[in-house]
Design an enzyme around this catalytic site. Structure first.
Site, PDB file in Angstrom:
ATOM      1  N   ARG A  67      83.341  33.635  21.248  1.00 27.34           N
ATOM      2  CA  ARG A  67      83.374  33.704  22.709  1.00 27.34           C
ATOM      3  C   ARG A  67      84.274  34.838  23.208  1.00 27.34           C
ATOM      4  O   ARG A  67      84.110  35.315  24.325  1.00 27.34           O
ATOM      5  CB  ARG A  67      83.805  32.361  23.292  1.00 27.34           C
ATOM      6  CG  ARG A  67      83.150  32.078  24.628  1.00 27.34           C
ATOM      7  CD  ARG A  67      83.599  30.792  25.305  1.00 27.34           C
ATOM      8  NE  ARG A  67      83.570  29.629  24.482  1.00 27.34           N
ATOM      9  CZ  ARG A  67      84.662  29.035  23.950  1.00 27.34           C
ATOM     10  NH1 ARG A  67      85.858  29.545  24.158  1.00 27.34           N
ATOM     11  NH2 ARG A  67      84.546  27.958  23.224  1.00 27.34           N
ATOM     12  N   TYR A 121      76.420  41.530  49.272  1.00 27.40           N
ATOM     13  CA  TYR A 121      75.273  41.108  48.452  1.00 27.40           C
ATOM     14  C   TYR A 121      75.020  39.614  48.710  1.00 27.40           C
ATOM     15  O   TYR A 121      75.947  38.818  48.695  1.00 27.40           O
ATOM     16  CB  TYR A 121      75.656  41.368  46.997  1.00 27.40           C
ATOM     17  CG  TYR A 121      74.601  41.094  45.973  1.00 27.40           C
ATOM     18  CD1 TYR A 121      73.383  41.753  46.011  1.00 27.40           C
ATOM     19  CD2 TYR A 121      74.842  40.198  44.938  1.00 27.40           C
ATOM     20  CE1 TYR A 121      72.423  41.515  45.038  1.00 27.40           C
ATOM     21  CE2 TYR A 121      73.896  39.954  43.962  1.00 27.40           C
ATOM     22  CZ  TYR A 121      72.679  40.613  44.019  1.00 27.40           C
ATOM     23  OH  TYR A 121      71.741  40.373  43.055  1.00 27.40           O
ATOM     24  N   ASP A 193      83.285  45.230  45.316  1.00 26.03           N
ATOM     25  CA  ASP A 193      82.033  45.303  44.555  1.00 26.03           C
ATOM     26  C   ASP A 193      81.597  46.765  44.604  1.00 26.03           C
ATOM     27  O   ASP A 193      81.095  47.253  45.619  1.00 26.03           O
ATOM     28  CB  ASP A 193      80.979  44.383  45.195  1.00 26.03           C
ATOM     29  CG  ASP A 193      79.671  44.370  44.410  1.00 26.03           C
ATOM     30  OD1 ASP A 193      79.397  45.353  43.699  1.00 26.03           O
ATOM     31  OD2 ASP A 193      78.906  43.395  44.541  1.00 26.03           O
ATOM     32  N   LYS A 218      72.831  47.324  36.777  1.00 23.65           N
ATOM     33  CA  LYS A 218      72.275  48.441  37.527  1.00 23.65           C
ATOM     34  C   LYS A 218      72.474  49.764  36.777  1.00 23.65           C
ATOM     35  O   LYS A 218      71.748  50.046  35.863  1.00 23.65           O
ATOM     36  CB  LYS A 218      72.902  48.463  38.929  1.00 23.65           C
ATOM     37  CG  LYS A 218      72.892  47.073  39.624  1.00 23.65           C
ATOM     38  CD  LYS A 218      71.506  46.608  40.019  1.00 23.65           C
ATOM     39  CE  LYS A 218      71.409  45.137  40.420  1.00 23.65           C
ATOM     40  NZ  LYS A 218      72.282  44.676  41.460  1.00 23.65           N
TER      41      LYS A 218
HETATM   42  C1  LIG Z   1      72.667  43.358  41.776  1.00 24.55           C
HETATM   43  C2  LIG Z   1      73.985  43.273  42.427  1.00 24.55           C
HETATM   44  C3  LIG Z   1      74.928  42.338  42.003  1.00 24.55           C
HETATM   45  C4  LIG Z   1      74.628  41.267  40.992  1.00 24.55           C
HETATM   46  O1  LIG Z   1      74.263  41.670  39.749  1.00 24.55           O
HETATM   47  P1  LIG Z   1      73.374  40.745  38.796  1.00 24.55           P
HETATM   48  O2  LIG Z   1      73.644  41.319  37.461  1.00 24.55           O
HETATM   49  O3  LIG Z   1      71.974  40.868  39.271  1.00 24.55           O
HETATM   50  O4  LIG Z   1      73.897  39.335  38.908  1.00 24.55           O
HETATM   51  C5  LIG Z   1      76.173  42.369  42.599  1.00 24.55           C
HETATM   52  N1  LIG Z   1      76.456  43.243  43.571  1.00 24.55           N
HETATM   53  C6  LIG Z   1      75.575  44.134  44.015  1.00 24.55           C
HETATM   54  C7  LIG Z   1      75.980  45.082  45.089  1.00 24.55           C
HETATM   55  C8  LIG Z   1      74.296  44.176  43.469  1.00 24.55           C
HETATM   56  O5  LIG Z   1      73.394  45.040  43.939  1.00 24.55           O
END
Ligand SMILES: *Cc1c(COP(=O)(O)O)cnc(C)c1O
Length: 407
Positions: A67, A121, A193, A218
């Site tokens: 883990r 988000y 974020d 992303k």
């Molecule tokens: C896609 C996204 C997330 C979340 O990511 P996941 O891996 O899909 O859970 C968080 N913040 C932003 C700005 C995003 O576009």
């Protein structure tokens, strides 16, 4: 080949996270370029004394139990730390949303108030309205433009702020230095974020952000084939983040970590290309009479451009636009008519995507239609621009624009 802090980001993308002990053996240091996929739940100890020594010694980069990861995950976490100026360490999470949850559950406790940007988000909002509310943590949403609304919502119970810039769907850019100065004055922990810009586009910790998180799903993954999140912080928060992550049982598979590390090596090139193409598309859209507003902070004249130009060192392929009037059906017909843009969530992959923008159901009512637009200017589209040729993408948009006009 070795990492050092003075290298330019493009070089760091190549040199980060590459310890010989993770890519070689005693006899063959640095035997391979990328760390092998270490699949493991059990880690073995040579004897009881070693097991006892390791138990209770909770440090990064030590074999203990699956883990806590093994060299594949450690290499990715270290690379991300080395790319994030001011970071003491990075925690990996199984998704971007898991990173948001892991971070907010580190900085908040029952009775606290969280300030969240109104363009956050959507799953961040759901977390606040669901689990955080159940735990007795109250969330208040503030207007992402300027600091007036943010300031108006301050009170002694505000302990943390969740920022996102440019924000989801509508792409407003925060005045980060102004907000972070207020956070310092009022003892508020700041969480950003930073999925859109990533560390190449915004070095946020030196600006005063306490914890920066990303959906590695992303840009870092970059190929639409993995999900992962990360959070990086300076010494003040890193240990708490890491321990909370362990408590919540977060784990990422070594296969996904190896893919993310592979994606990271080419992230700079992909971002440069998709940024240039997105800018070309945004410029083209801004000349079209069908469009009421292009929401692309990289585009001069677009909302947030001045703040973006002041604070950011890069962009990406994600932006939105709003049609002048029209109907929901016409917007659907536009998206359906696109050939090179897939229809689907997420972004940051090598391929282009288009999705509708309908923030009315989640935002404060005065934020949609956007300030300054007509009541009918409410049908938006978000484009995630990939690595295709800009001319081909523009031709695709132009053809679909004809279909929109008939709708
Ligand atoms: C896609 C996204 C997330 C979340 O990511 P996941 O891996 O899909 O859970 C968080 N913040 C932003 C700005 C995003 O576009």
């Amino acid at each position: 080949m070795s990492f050092n802090d003075k290298q330019q980001p493009a070089t760091k993308l190549v040199t980060s996270g590459r310890r010989d002990e993770w890519t070689g053996t005693g006899a063959h240091p640095a035997a391979v370029v990328s760390p092998p996929v270490w699949r493991a739940s059990t880690h073995l100890y040579p004897d009881m004394a070693a097991l006892r020594a390791e138990t209770g010694r909770n440090e990064d980069g030590r074999f203990y139990y699956g883990r806590r990861g093994a060299p594949t995950q450690w290499a990715l976490a270290e690379a991300l730390t080395q790319l994030e100026p001011g970071a003491a360490g990075t925690v990996l999470y199984p998704s971007g949303v898991a990173a948001i949850a892991g971070v907010l559950l580190t900085v908040l406790k029952p009775g606290d108030v969280l300030l969240m940007t109104d363009n956050a988000y959507e799953p961040s909002r759901s977390l606040a309205k669901g689990l955080l509310a159940e735990m007795g943590i109250e969330t208040r949403w503030f207007d992402p433009d300027g600091v007036e609304d943010f300031t108006a919502q301050l009170c002694p119970r505000v302990k943390a702020v969740l920022l996102e810039s440019p924000g989801s769907l509508t792409m407003e850019v925060h005045d980060l230095p102004a907000i972070l100065a207020l956070c310092r004055t009022h003892g508020i922990s700041s969480v950003l974020d930073n999925t859109w810009a990533g560390p190449l586009g915004l070095a946020s910790l030196p600006m005063g952000v306490d914890i920066v998180l990303m959906a590695l799903t992303k840009h870092v993954g970059g190929h639409s084939d993995l999900m992962m999140g990360s959070a990086s912080a300076g010494p003040q928060w890193y240990d708490a983040l890491r321990r909370r992550g362990q408590m919540l049982g977060n784990y990422v598979s070594p296969d996904d970590a190896a893919l993310a590390l592979r994606g990271l090596r080419t992230m700079g090139l992909r971002l440069k290309q998709s940024t240039a193409t997105a800018l070309a598309l945004a410029q083209w859209l801004s000349t079209r009479e069908e469009i009421a507003r292009v929401l692309c902070p990289m585009l001069p004249g677009s909302p947030g451009h001045d703040l973006w130009a002041r604070d950011f060192t890069g962009g990406c392929g994600l932006f939105s636009f709003v049609f002048k009037g029209g109907t929901s059906a016409a917007r659907d017909a536009f998206i359906d008519a696109l050939d090179l843009f897939g229809i689907g969530y997420s972004w940051g992959g090598f391929e282009s995507l288009a999705t509708p923008v309908d923030p009315a159901r989640i935002r404060k009512p005065e934020r949609w239609p956007l300030p300054g637009l007509d009541e009918g200017d409410r049908f938006g589209v978000r484009l995630a621009v990939g690595l295709e040729d800009a001319g081909d993408l523009i031709a695709d948009l132009e053809r679909a624009m004809g279909v929109w006009a008939q709708g």
